[in-house]
Design a protein around this motif. Structure first.
Motif, PDB file in Angstrom:
ATOM      1  N   ALA A   1      -1.956  12.462  10.885  1.00  0.00           N
ATOM      2  CA  ALA A   1      -1.640  13.019  12.204  1.00  0.00           C
ATOM      3  C   ALA A   1      -1.740  11.950  13.291  1.00  0.00           C
ATOM      4  N   ALA A   2      -2.796  11.127  13.220  1.00  0.00           N
ATOM      5  CA  ALA A   2      -2.984  10.082  14.230  1.00  0.00           C
ATOM      6  C   ALA A   2      -1.878   9.029  14.142  1.00  0.00           C
ATOM      7  N   ALA A   3      -1.467   8.684  12.934  1.00  0.00           N
ATOM      8  CA  ALA A   3      -0.410   7.679  12.778  1.00  0.00           C
ATOM      9  C   ALA A   3       0.917   8.183  13.344  1.00  0.00           C
ATOM     10  N   PHE A   4       1.241   9.449  13.073  1.00  0.00           N
ATOM     11  CA  PHE A   4       2.484  10.008  13.630  1.00  0.00           C
ATOM     12  C   PHE A   4       2.413  10.057  15.154  1.00  0.00           C
ATOM     13  N   ARG A   5       1.302  10.553  15.695  1.00  0.00           N
ATOM     14  CA  ARG A   5       1.167  10.680  17.148  1.00  0.00           C
ATOM     15  C   ARG A   5       1.301   9.324  17.832  1.00  0.00           C
TER      16      ARG A   5
ATOM     17  N   SER B   1       0.820  -1.198   0.000  1.00  0.00           N
ATOM     18  CA  SER B   1       0.000   0.000   0.000  1.00  0.00           C
ATOM     19  C   SER B   1       0.862   1.259   0.000  1.00  0.00           C
ATOM     20  N   LEU B   2       0.312   2.306  -0.579  1.00  0.00           N
ATOM     21  CA  LEU B   2       0.932   3.633  -0.501  1.00  0.00           C
ATOM     22  C   LEU B   2       0.253   4.447   0.592  1.00  0.00           C
ATOM     23  N   SER B   3      -0.057   3.806   1.677  1.00  0.00           N
ATOM     24  CA  SER B   3      -0.823   4.467   2.733  1.00  0.00           C
ATOM     25  C   SER B   3      -0.039   5.611   3.351  1.00  0.00           C
ATOM     26  N   ILE B   4      -0.754   6.663   3.645  1.00  0.00           N
ATOM     27  CA  ILE B   4      -0.131   7.825   4.271  1.00  0.00           C
ATOM     28  C   ILE B   4       0.271   7.513   5.703  1.00  0.00           C
TER      29      ILE B   4
ATOM     30  N   PRO C   1     -10.212  13.890   6.296  1.00  0.00           N
ATOM     31  CA  PRO C   1      -9.937  12.516   6.768  1.00  0.00           C
ATOM     32  C   PRO C   1      -8.504  12.071   6.509  1.00  0.00           C
ATOM     33  N   LEU C   2      -7.938  12.392   5.332  1.00  0.00           N
ATOM     34  CA  LEU C   2      -6.575  11.973   5.012  1.00  0.00           C
ATOM     35  C   LEU C   2      -5.571  12.611   5.954  1.00  0.00           C
TER      36      LEU C   2
ATOM     37  N   VAL D   1       8.292  19.539  14.382  1.00  0.00           N
ATOM     38  CA  VAL D   1       6.950  19.807  13.878  1.00  0.00           C
ATOM     39  C   VAL D   1       6.626  18.800  12.792  1.00  0.00           C
ATOM     40  N   PHE D   2       5.452  18.186  12.893  1.00  0.00           N
ATOM     41  CA  PHE D   2       4.980  17.270  11.856  1.00  0.00           C
ATOM     42  C   PHE D   2       3.828  17.941  11.108  1.00  0.00           C
ATOM     43  N   LEU D   3       3.993  18.072   9.788  1.00  0.00           N
ATOM     44  CA  LEU D   3       2.982  18.708   8.949  1.00  0.00           C
ATOM     45  C   LEU D   3       2.174  17.637   8.219  1.00  0.00           C
ATOM     46  N   ALA D   4       0.929  17.453   8.639  1.00  0.00           N
ATOM     47  CA  ALA D   4       0.024  16.521   7.954  1.00  0.00           C
ATOM     48  C   ALA D   4      -0.810  17.323   6.959  1.00  0.00           C
TER      49      ALA D   4
END
Length: 466
Positions: free
Chosen positions: A291-295, A255-258, A285-286, A329-332
């Motif tokens: 953001a949730a995956a990084f956190r 997958s190319l999942s974010i 949603p994307l 800083v994470f930019l989603a």
């Protein structure tokens, strides 16, 4: 809709039930024939027990005598008494006792006759004959050997669906990789309508073609339908299922999942003394998934998150939050918002993102994204290492594609390569793919993309691939 191309290239183990009765059915039928109810065999009319010559015999039971004292003919006999028989040649009860014995037979002969009545012997012989005349139980026919599975089924959304362009890009990349491999392998193309019933029907259609592996489906909703179901052959899904789905045997996700990009960013930036991070997302949603995956990954590694902001155009709020953060800083967000936000995040901050921040390959100086300098993200070697040997061997699309469709085209290339390994029953292998380094271990697939950083307005890999 189904189309087949090519000739068999690889074979995998498969199974097909035989037409004969199963061993359990055969044994059960044999048991019934031996011990179950059956029709009685015809029996001869029972004769009365023989009596001793010295015992008085009722008149009705005594054979009629002619004046000369000889035994009467069988026609004149009513119910004969059990005549003494020779010890050498027993006489069955159904046989007339005419003329073979004399009234003066010895008592030992009479005793032999009375000990083993002819009627019992006759009945036993008749019953045994009836059993022996029954046909022998048919042996269970061995099942035919299973037909070898070969070829790959490619399940994609219909061209007329909202995912038609993405479906076409996957197909182009898939067939390009097949052409590089010499056109090997039977390819069965099947279209799905995007519904749960439709994808299950497409999967059953693929199995009916006796393929060794399945590639697809493409959408997250369709992959979720297959997750948790029994899959007969290795299945390479081109997306990840929703939620925390349990591992499904024979299901691999390329997958190319974010989410995987966000997790890779967290793993790359984390260190033991890492400060608490700031996350900037968009109300989509994307973006929220990234953001949730990084956190979650940052927390799993041991880091903390100071704040999560959904950007609504308020740059002052973002600037203040960046000043309070420890410099990560994470930019989603996408490339357009990233170019707006980057100048307000401080020069010394480590700015992380996903492939969404990639603004494309600049064709001239005016297209360079100098305001994104220092931003790091993970993306495909297909876009950032075009001269690498593992990348340049495959042809580029005939018509120019956007960066998003180029990624999906590359996904099709690696899908063909991975499926070829799975169709050959390989479950432990590595590939230097155009989407990243791919490793399959113990029924699971892991893909690691290349880390890229903006420098002098252009994105370039941080490290060269080996």
């Amino acid at each position: 809709m189904c189309a087949a191309q090519g000739v068999p290239a690889s074979e995998g183990a498969g199974a097909q039930d035989g037409k004969g009765a199963s061993p359990i059915e055969t044994v059960r039928g044999l048991f019934d024939r031996l011990f179950g109810p059956r029709e009685e065999a015809p029996r001869a009319a029972p004769a009365k027990p023989a009596t001793s010559p010295r015992s008085p015999t009722p008149a009705a039971a005594t054979p009629a005598q002619n004046p000369e004292g000889k035994a009467a003919s069988p026609a004149a006999t009513t119910t004969p008494a059990a005549a003494p028989v020779s010890t050498n040649t027993p006489t069955p009860a159904a046989t007339s006792p005419a003329g073979t014995t004399t009234p003066g037979a010895t008592s030992s002969s009479a005793a032999t006759t009375s000990t083993t009545p002819p009627t019992a012997t006759t009945a036993t012989d008749s019953s045994a004959s009836a059993v022996s005349q029954e046909p022998p139980a048919a042996a269970a026919a061995p099942p035919p050997p299973p037909l070898p599975r070969f070829g790959i089924a490619l399940i994609l959304p219909a061209k007329s669906s909202p995912f038609g362009r993405a479906s076409d890009a996957v197909r182009q990349g898939f067939m390009a990789a097949r052409a590089v491999a010499g056109g090997k392998g039977l390819i069965v193309e099947i279209e799905s309508d995007g519904t749960p019933a439709g994808v299950l029907a497409a999967y059953e259609q693929a199995l009916a073609k006796n393929v060794a592996a399945v590639v697809g489906p493409l959408t997250r909703a369709e992959v979720t339908v297959l997750a948790g179901r029994a899959l007969a052959v290795p299945t390479l899904a081109l997306n990840t299922p929703d939620g925390a789905a349990a591992a499904t045997p024979n299901l691999y996700a390329l997958s190319l999942s974010i989410e995987s990009e966000a997790q890779s960013a967290a793993q790359s930036a984390y260190r033991a003394d890492a400060p608490r991070a700031l996350i900037v997302a968009l109300p989509s949603p994307l973006s929220r998934r990234a953001a949730a995956a990084f956190r979650d990954e940052w927390a799993r590694l041991g880091g903390g998150v100071r704040e999560t902001i959904e950007f609504d155009g308020n740059l002052a709020r973002v600037r203040q939050a960046a000043d309070r953060s420890g410099g990560i800083v994470f930019l989603a967000v996408d490339a357009e918002r990233a170019r707006v936000l980057r100048p307000h995040l401080g020069r010394g901050a480590l700015i992380l993102g996903t492939s969404q921040v990639f603004a494309g390959v600049p064709r001239n100086e005016m297209q360079k994204a100098h305001d994104l300098n220092g931003v790091r993200f993970f993306d495909l070697p297909w876009l950032h290492q075009p001269d690498h040997p593992a990348t340049m061997v495959f042809p580029r699309p005939e018509a120019p594609l956007s960066a998003e469709l180029e990624r999906i085209y590359a996904l099709g290339i690696d899908a063909y390569r991975v499926a070829g390994e799975l169709a050959g029953a390989r479950v432990d292998f590595d590939l230097d793919g155009v989407t990243g380094n791919i490793a399959v271990r113990a029924g699971a697939l892991r893909r690691v993309a290349v880390e890229v950083e903006y420098r002098d307005g252009s994105a370039a890999p941080l490290r060269q691939r080996q």
